[in-house]
Design an enzyme around this catalytic site. Structure first.
Site, PDB file in Angstrom:
ATOM      1  CG  HIS A  31     -24.643  19.137  -6.706  1.00  0.00           C
ATOM      2  ND1 HIS A  31     -23.627  18.298  -7.096  1.00  0.00           N
ATOM      3  CD2 HIS A  31     -24.117  19.960  -5.758  1.00  0.00           C
ATOM      4  CE1 HIS A  31     -22.527  18.593  -6.422  1.00  0.00           C
ATOM      5  NE2 HIS A  31     -22.809  19.594  -5.600  1.00  0.00           N
ATOM      6  CG  HIS A  71     -23.400  22.599  -8.814  1.00  0.00           C
ATOM      7  ND1 HIS A  71     -22.797  23.833  -8.996  1.00  0.00           N
ATOM      8  CD2 HIS A  71     -24.672  22.867  -8.425  1.00  0.00           C
ATOM      9  CE1 HIS A  71     -23.666  24.788  -8.730  1.00  0.00           C
ATOM     10  NE2 HIS A  71     -24.811  24.229  -8.382  1.00  0.00           N
ATOM     11  CG  ASN A 190     -30.945  28.490  -5.937  1.00  0.00           C
ATOM     12  OD1 ASN A 190     -30.104  29.032  -5.221  1.00  0.00           O
ATOM     13  ND2 ASN A 190     -30.652  27.448  -6.710  1.00  0.00           N
ATOM     14  CB  ILE A 192     -29.872  27.638  -1.684  1.00  0.00           C
ATOM     15  CG1 ILE A 192     -31.203  27.911  -0.990  1.00  0.00           C
ATOM     16  CG2 ILE A 192     -29.179  26.441  -1.042  1.00  0.00           C
ATOM     17  CD1 ILE A 192     -31.090  28.195   0.498  1.00  0.00           C
ATOM     18  CG  HIS A 266     -26.345  23.062  -3.210  1.00  0.00           C
ATOM     19  ND1 HIS A 266     -25.204  22.424  -3.665  1.00  0.00           N
ATOM     20  CD2 HIS A 266     -26.295  24.305  -3.722  1.00  0.00           C
ATOM     21  CE1 HIS A 266     -24.517  23.254  -4.418  1.00  0.00           C
ATOM     22  NE2 HIS A 266     -25.155  24.405  -4.469  1.00  0.00           N
ATOM     23  NE  ARG A 361       9.584  43.402 -25.112  1.00  0.00           N
ATOM     24  CZ  ARG A 361       9.296  44.520 -24.487  1.00  0.00           C
ATOM     25  NH1 ARG A 361       8.103  44.716 -23.981  1.00  0.00           N
ATOM     26  NH2 ARG A 361      10.197  45.479 -24.360  1.00  0.00           N
ATOM     27  CB  SER A 388       4.142  45.447 -22.416  1.00  0.00           C
ATOM     28  OG  SER A 388       4.222  46.720 -21.826  1.00  0.00           O
ATOM     29  CD  GLU A 420      -4.021  39.870 -16.574  1.00  0.00           C
ATOM     30  OE1 GLU A 420      -3.071  40.630 -16.834  1.00  0.00           O
ATOM     31  OE2 GLU A 420      -4.952  40.181 -15.784  1.00  0.00           O
ATOM     32  CG  HIS A 470       7.526  41.761 -19.545  1.00  0.00           C
ATOM     33  ND1 HIS A 470       6.963  41.858 -20.804  1.00  0.00           N
ATOM     34  CD2 HIS A 470       8.003  42.987 -19.248  1.00  0.00           C
ATOM     35  CE1 HIS A 470       7.083  43.099 -21.251  1.00  0.00           C
ATOM     36  NE2 HIS A 470       7.723  43.812 -20.328  1.00  0.00           N
ATOM     37  CG  ASP A 478       7.759  46.110 -13.615  1.00  0.00           C
ATOM     38  OD1 ASP A 478       7.656  47.270 -13.181  1.00  0.00           O
ATOM     39  OD2 ASP A 478       7.397  45.781 -14.753  1.00  0.00           O
ATOM     40  CG  HIS A 482       5.339  42.835 -12.288  1.00  0.00           C
ATOM     41  ND1 HIS A 482       4.768  43.245 -11.105  1.00  0.00           N
ATOM     42  CD2 HIS A 482       4.692  43.512 -13.272  1.00  0.00           C
ATOM     43  CE1 HIS A 482       3.820  44.137 -11.366  1.00  0.00           C
ATOM     44  NE2 HIS A 482       3.747  44.318 -12.671  1.00  0.00           N
TER      45      HIS A 482
END
Length: 689
Positions: A31, A71, A190, A192, A266, A361, A388, A420, A470, A478, A482
């Site tokens: 590129h 790139h 740019n 593009i 590109h 947990r 949790s 996350e 969990h 749930d 989940h």
């Protein structure tokens, strides 16, 4: 100080553009457009601002540079070469070739001077947020009056593609909240992308968005030629004391090409006639390739000396710091060398069957509390699920700007919010800074949201630890949205990733022990919501091998091999099998990745020849064929119900497992053949081939 132009500046920028064209042309791949457009910015940043020492690419207080639009890596490799890193002109000529130091996208732990692995767009930008957080935290912990050991900046280039990726949006939002004024991002505006002009898909006001994120925003109208404006923008960015800065810089992709400003520059090399006219336009001999004028070489030696001189001054400061603060200096050196404190593992709790059942947990929370006191480099956090997934130890301070009165820069717990994917990528940046062990919590199912970042952790050999609670249908009501039926198989399939599913307290401690000692491997710890009994026959030492025998039985008819919450269910199933006159062994296999590293002799003692092996897990059975002959699992999505009802519905009960084991034993007895362990079959195949 205002910009002081030098005669060499224009020639240096032209050299960078010529190299971009030659490198891609020789490789017949790459590129060139973005490097050609960004050449003025890169030259000014590296010649006037970026403080680094090419002779010591790991200097602790170096400025960090991240190329999020990976790139465009010809640009990064060119700058590393010019400044004198361990990248040569011959390396540029080997761009994208097998085993070269200049791969198709930047890779950490491969090319000297590359901080993080980039290419999947937006990841590098989020990494830069992690680098900036780590720098703030290091400064708060180690700086003293008169001894500003840490004051480095993180600079990141990104393009339209990065701006469109969700991970960058998440990270930008958090960086603005955290007021990371040591982070300066350059948006290559740019217009593009691969499909052509971005107007076909991207018409938002990016600067307005970043202002809403609480960023300081500066615009450069002519990034092709206006050196003064580029320089002034960087100066202003460094003057901002309470926000990260986005410099939106308008450039022309493929500047100087016959096709400048179009997508044809590109992702493809320029054609030969285009390269010839380009070189003539900038005063280069069109017949020469990979030419770097001597004056440019000499100029970059001077820029490198500026960095090495700064490093030398820092070393003097560091030596004086050590005389006044020897304890802090020793701690800093330990962490920089990635050495763990002597005897740290003694803090890990061990358990006996007399200890009461607990959710893994909750057991994890206890381990993290112990570790936080022993490992000051531990930098935890959670994606808005702290209550949790129990990732915050009781006396933790949040990492927050002091002005918010929510915490301070020395805090070791990051409130990632519902982000996350950004959390995973930010943790990669935290590791890359070199002084922290990052942990981040969420539900196991939502690690899937961040799989792009997890994959880069594994590829980059970054020690990142996910606390993924969990972990199965055991989360109950749930329901299937989940319940991570397939997530374990996806994570187990990643090279250099340790997926742990501990069955009791000893296995939780073992998972943390191995995860922390694995300097080049990320880990995901899958933990239960429901209580688990402490197993007889388990220990930290055994579980640290990735798999071990929980219940041994001579002349066994069947081996049950399981993980996590199902191990105790299998233990109860073995009692039922005994009543039926069937001898059964029980194996816990908390981590495939670690188990596979053990000797074949050991693995065959755990999963031996001679009788059928039945795997039991409340997940998809995909991947279990390497360890067992028959599988008892869940090859569909889950259900919404109380967890004990969900286990009954899917036949994850002691009686159902015992019945399945009886059928397995009877089936293979009818066949009348001596069974080989799947491990042995694989080993024989590998030996023969």
């Amino acid at each position: 100080m205002p910009f002081q132009p030098q005669e060499v500046d224009k020639n240096a920028v032209a050299t960078i553009r010529m190299l971009a064209a030659d490198v891609a042309a020789k490789a017949k791949s790459g590129h060139p457009g973005a490097p050609m457009g960004l050449a003025p910015l890169a030259h000014l940043l590296w010649s006037r601002f970026l403080l680094c020492d090419p002779k010591d690419s790991h200097w602790l207080n170096r400025d960090r540079f991240v190329l999020s639009n990976g790139h465009a890596c010809i640009l990064q490799y060119t700058m590393l070469y010019l400044l004198g890193y361990k990248v040569t002109l011959d390396d540029l000529k080997q761009f994208r070739q097998l085993n070269s130091l200049t791969p198709g996208h930047p890779e950490a732990n491969h090319t000297d001077g590359v901080e993080v692995t980039t290419g999947p767009l937006g990841q590098g930008f989020a990494n830069s947020v992690g680098l900036a957080i780590a720098a703030k935290n290091a400064a708060a912990e180690f700086n003293r009056d008169g001894f500003e050991l840490f004051n480095n900046y993180t600079y990141v280039f990104l393009g339209d593609g990065c701006m469109q990726e969700g991970v960058a949006c998440e990270a930008a939002s958090l960086a603005g909240h955290l007021r990371l004024n040591n982070l300066i991002a350059f948006y290559d505006d740019n217009k593009i992308s691969i499909d052509g002009d971005v107007s076909c898909s991207f018409t938002e006001d990016v600067t307005a968005r970043f202002k809403a994120y609480e960023w300081n925003v500066i615009t450069v109208g002519d990034g092709d030629k206006d050196f003064n404006d580029i320089y002034d923008a960087i100066v202003k960015a460094k003057e901002c004391k309470d926000k990260p800065t986005l410099i939106s810089i308008r450039t022309t992709i493929g500047f100087g090409s016959l096709h400048q400003g179009t997508h044809s520059t590109h992702g493809s090399p320029l054609k030969e006639d285009d390269i010839r006219q380009l070189k003539e336009k900038f005063g280069f001999n069109p017949d020469d390739k990979f030419i770097v004028p001597q004056e440019v070489i000499e100029a970059y030696k001077g820029y490198a000396k500026r960095g090495s001189d700064a490093h030398a001054e820092w070393n003097k400061l560091y030596a004086a710091y050590g005389e006044k603060y020897p304890k802090e200096k020793a701690e800093l050196e330990r962490r920089a060398a990635q050495k763990l404190p002597e005897g740290w593992e003694k803090c890990l709790p061990s358990f006996t069957p007399e200890d009461k059942p607990a959710a893994s947990r909750k057991l994890s929370e206890g381990v993290l509390t112990k570790l936080s006191a022993e490992l000051p480099e531990l930098l935890g956090g959670s994606a808005d699920l702290t209550g949790s997934n129990l990732t915050r130890w009781s006396d933790a301070t949040d990492f927050q700007p002091p002005a918010t009165h929510l915490g301070d820069w020395s805090g070791r717990y990051i409130r990632y919010g519902v982000r996350e994917h950004a959390m995973g990528a930010i943790m990669n940046g935290l590791h890359a800074y070199g002084l922290h062990i990052p942990t981040g919590g969420t539900f196991l199912n939502f690690v899937s949201y961040a799989l792009g970042a997890v994959r880069l952790s594994a590829l980059s050999q970054f020690r990142v630890i996910w606390v993924a609670t969990h972990d199965s249908i055991g989360l109950g009501e749930d329901g299937p949205t989940h319940q991570p039926i397939e997530t374990a198989a996806a994570l187990r399939s990643l090279p250099n990733l340790a997926f742990w599913r501990p069955a009791d307290g000893n296995e939780v401690s073992a998972a943390y022990k191995v995860a922390i000692e694995s300097l080049k491997t990320p880990s995901v710890l899958a933990l239960t919501r429901q209580n688990l009994p402490q197993l007889e026959g388990s220990s930290i030492e055994k579980a640290a091998l990735g798999g071990y025998v929980v219940i041994e039985e001579s002349n066994a008819d069947v081996t049950l091999v399981s993980t996590g919450s199902e191990v105790a269910i299998c233990r109860d199933a073995i009692k039922l099998l005994k009543e039926k006159g069937i001898k059964a062994r029980l194996v816990s296999l908390p981590c495939f990745h670690v188990f596979d590293k053990q000797s074949l002799d050991y693995r065959l003692k755990v999963l031996p020849d001679g009788h059928p092996i039945l795997s039991v897990e409340a997940y998809s059975t995909y991947g279990w064929g390497r360890y067992a002959h028959v599988h008892h699992g869940i090859n569909r999505f889950g259900v919404s119900a109380p967890y004990d009802d969900a286990y009954k519905f899917f036949d994850m009960t002691d009686s159902a497992i015992a019945d399945k084991a009886v059928n397995v034993v009877n089936h293979f007895k009818k066949l009348g053949t001596s069974l080989e362990s799947p491990l042995g079959l694989e080993a024989k195949f590998l030996a023969a081939n």
